[in-house]
Enzyme design. Sequence first.
Site, PDB file in Angstrom:
ATOM      1  N   PHE A 175     -61.638 -41.446  52.376  1.00 35.36           N
ATOM      2  CA  PHE A 175     -61.853 -42.738  52.332  1.00 35.36           C
ATOM      3  C   PHE A 175     -60.489 -44.056  51.765  1.00 35.36           C
ATOM      4  CE2 PHE A 175     -63.976 -41.612  48.512  1.00 35.36           C
ATOM      5  CZ  PHE A 175     -63.738 -42.464  47.718  1.00 35.36           C
ATOM      6  N   CYS A 176     -61.550 -44.717  51.954  1.00 37.98           N
ATOM      7  CA  CYS A 176     -60.522 -46.001  51.605  1.00 37.98           C
ATOM      8  C   CYS A 176     -61.141 -46.996  52.294  1.00 37.98           C
ATOM      9  CB  CYS A 176     -58.800 -46.100  52.488  1.00 37.98           C
ATOM     10  SG  CYS A 176     -58.718 -46.757  53.496  1.00 37.98           S
ATOM     11  N   THR A 177     -60.677 -48.560  52.080  1.00 34.07           N
ATOM     12  CA  THR A 177     -60.877 -50.047  51.768  1.00 34.07           C
ATOM     13  C   THR A 177     -61.974 -50.366  54.214  1.00 34.07           C
ATOM     14  OG1 THR A 177     -59.884 -51.029  49.934  1.00 34.07           O
ATOM     15  CG2 THR A 177     -61.304 -52.089  51.378  1.00 34.07           C
TER      16      THR A 177
END
Length: 327
Positions: A175-177
């Site tokens: 996951f990331c922003t």
Amino acid sequence: MITVAALYKFVSLPDFREIQPRLLEFCKAREIFGTLLLAHEGINGTVAGPGEAIEALIALLKSDPRLADLEHKESHCDENPFYRMKVRLKKEIVTMGVPGIDPNETVGAYLDPDEWNEVVADPDTVLIDTRNDYEVAIGTFKGAIDPQTVTFREFPEWFRQNKDRFHNKPRIAMFCTGGIRCEKATAFVKAEGFEDVFHLKGGILKYLETVPEAESLWEGECFVFDNRVSVGHGLKPGNYDLCHACRMPITEADKQSAKYLKGVCCPHCHDAMSGERKAAFAERQKQVELAAARGERHVAADVETLREKKRAEREARKAKDREREAL
């Protein structure tokens, strides 16, 4: 009221160089400011302008059949956060630096926010945060691995050094922003020989926007690259501020430190900063406050803080290289 639109899409754009001048002219004619990145692998960027102008831009992009399903996120502010419009040609729309990695050819499977909890709660799932160390420091998903990278370019090396830990696990979730870094990370991880690879659709921001706090596995706040600094559940503004010297998120406790001086330094950068640079930042802060008193915004200060962020990233990379050489 200004509309801010963040967007990206991995899609084959072999004619991206021809798209640039038309897109730049369209935005300038409608007082849209910000940055769009174009590459063979797709489009990425954040722009801001009058609501009807942003609506027209999104319609223009979607009129290209390759971008018909382009998704974007909108927020609003009282004044435009950007001062010019740039459409840049790049090798990658998010820089990983590994030749041959193309999410248009191979990519992991999307997980919607409402599917995410079930997958990552499984102890057999390897959960990896693909963001930078200063982002992870203020919040992440429970049980996530922190690669402690300074930039996304460091992720491939970290994974290759650690992938033997993951071969006996049935799946990897990342996951990331907003979704772009973890999407490209899945393409890389699949190229490294892993099959069951997933990423969070819409990133942390979509998760925090849609998943009720009582059901959430998120701990802390999410760093964002705008003047909010961080957000929590429901995308409510968080409790962090920003050091305008090193661009690190800081707490109220940090501001009480003897090593904090507004606009000059904070506990993260105080000891590493020379007296000359502190003096320069002190003068800049003085000009910022004088401009504010006149009801103006100090443009040069915003430019300099971005330069300082890049400088700090370079220095952090060099420090990590020295540490590795010493081992």
